[in-house]
Enzyme design. Sequence first.
Site, PDB file in Angstrom:
ATOM      1  N   HIS A 139     -94.320  65.212-106.886  1.00 57.98           N
ATOM      2  CA  HIS A 139     -93.148  65.761-107.577  1.00 57.98           C
ATOM      3  C   HIS A 139     -91.915  64.890-107.309  1.00 57.98           C
ATOM      4  O   HIS A 139     -90.811  65.261-107.669  1.00 57.98           O
ATOM      5  CB  HIS A 139     -92.851  67.181-107.088  1.00 57.98           C
ATOM      6  CG  HIS A 139     -93.789  68.233-107.593  1.00 57.98           C
ATOM      7  ND1 HIS A 139     -94.287  68.261-108.869  1.00 57.98           N
ATOM      8  CD2 HIS A 139     -94.309  69.340-106.987  1.00 57.98           C
ATOM      9  CE1 HIS A 139     -95.064  69.334-109.026  1.00 57.98           C
ATOM     10  NE2 HIS A 139     -95.099  69.992-107.899  1.00 57.98           N
ATOM     11  N   ARG A 293    -100.316  81.317-115.445  1.00 60.93           N
ATOM     12  CA  ARG A 293     -99.580  82.496-115.922  1.00 60.93           C
ATOM     13  C   ARG A 293     -99.748  82.554-117.426  1.00 60.93           C
ATOM     14  O   ARG A 293    -100.844  82.720-117.912  1.00 60.93           O
ATOM     15  CB  ARG A 293     -98.106  82.408-115.470  1.00 60.93           C
ATOM     16  CG  ARG A 293     -97.354  83.731-115.553  1.00 60.93           C
ATOM     17  CD  ARG A 293     -95.920  83.609-115.045  1.00 60.93           C
ATOM     18  NE  ARG A 293     -95.122  82.691-115.851  1.00 60.93           N
ATOM     19  CZ  ARG A 293     -94.297  83.046-116.852  1.00 60.93           C
ATOM     20  NH1 ARG A 293     -94.174  84.318-117.163  1.00 60.93           N
ATOM     21  NH2 ARG A 293     -93.610  82.147-117.535  1.00 60.93           N
TER      22      ARG A 293
END
Length: 327
Positions: A139, A293
Amino acid sequence: MDQDELHMNVRDDNVSEETKKLISSLQTDKDSKGKICKYQGCWYYYNTLQGVINFQKHFQPEDTDIVLASFPKSGTTWLKALSIALLERSKHDDPLTHPFLSDNPHGIVPFFEIDMYLKSSTPDLTKFSTSSPRLFSTHMPLHTVKEGLKGSPCKIVYLCRNAKDSLISRWYFRGKYQNKEVTRSILESMFESFCSGACFYGPIWDHALSYWRGSLENPNHVLFMRYEELKTEPCPQLKRLAEFLGCPFTKEEEDGGLVDKILDLCSLGNLSGLEVNKTGKNWMNMDYSNFFRKGEVGDWKNYLTPEMEKKLDMIIEDKLKGSGLRF
Ligand code: PAP
């Protein structure tokens, strides 16, 4: 250490004296989880910074390495799955032995600064990346990654996602791993840090810009992809990724429907339904199910007020001005 601290790597018990000295010279701040500092233009918790520094100093790249990069909650799991499926497609004819059945993409493709170098400056790399070519992820922004890659020509793929969707995904993720209800007040405080840029791995605009510019400077080295394009035009985007990674689809593969097969294999519906992702956990004891999700574009509309939308849009527009990048 409680679950929360463990998951955010907030505790700084792995931070060396040298890094503490460095931190004392950096800009510091605090978010709801702990102390953060700004290193090379990006905000980290102290012990994640130790992972970054360990990586920069000690990682030994190979020219064939592939690095999958993203701002958190931009679809990293998806990019990892697609890359593994592409690179390993000739090895797994038997769907019953596919690596996705025994591990989540995050378990197969480790993060440099979170999984590999967080606790050790000399991790055993053979334990972390078993694929060939080696696949890693991060990241960190591009300039920070490049320092660890030490001039290696290895390929870097960046997945960019709409900032408002990343924020909402981060808010939900935080609620899930903390096992707490996601409240408006938490969202509002996260929104403010997100807008100021002082949030874990922020500011998002500088993050995306580093890879955007890198992809313009050297398109053979850095591929800039977008979550939204993967959703709207998955076939051409998967082919683009395959070409960049040096494993383009053959005509036979395309005629045989392999592009769609890989997309189905890596779909949110398929991955989230696998037993390992329903019940498995990563090395930090985090449920793999937390990484799945809705996977929708524009879900932020259900949570952000028009004022919030306007504020974040204006900040991002201003920060990206003149760059040619919009997201
Ligand atoms: P990370 O940064 O912690 O690694 P990351 O995988 O980037 O997490 O983000 C999770 C998001 O990607 C979730 O988005 P949402 O909260 O808006 O729903 C998750 O649903 C989405 N996601 C995970 N796997 C897939 C997939 N196979 N296809 C599309 N989206 C996915």
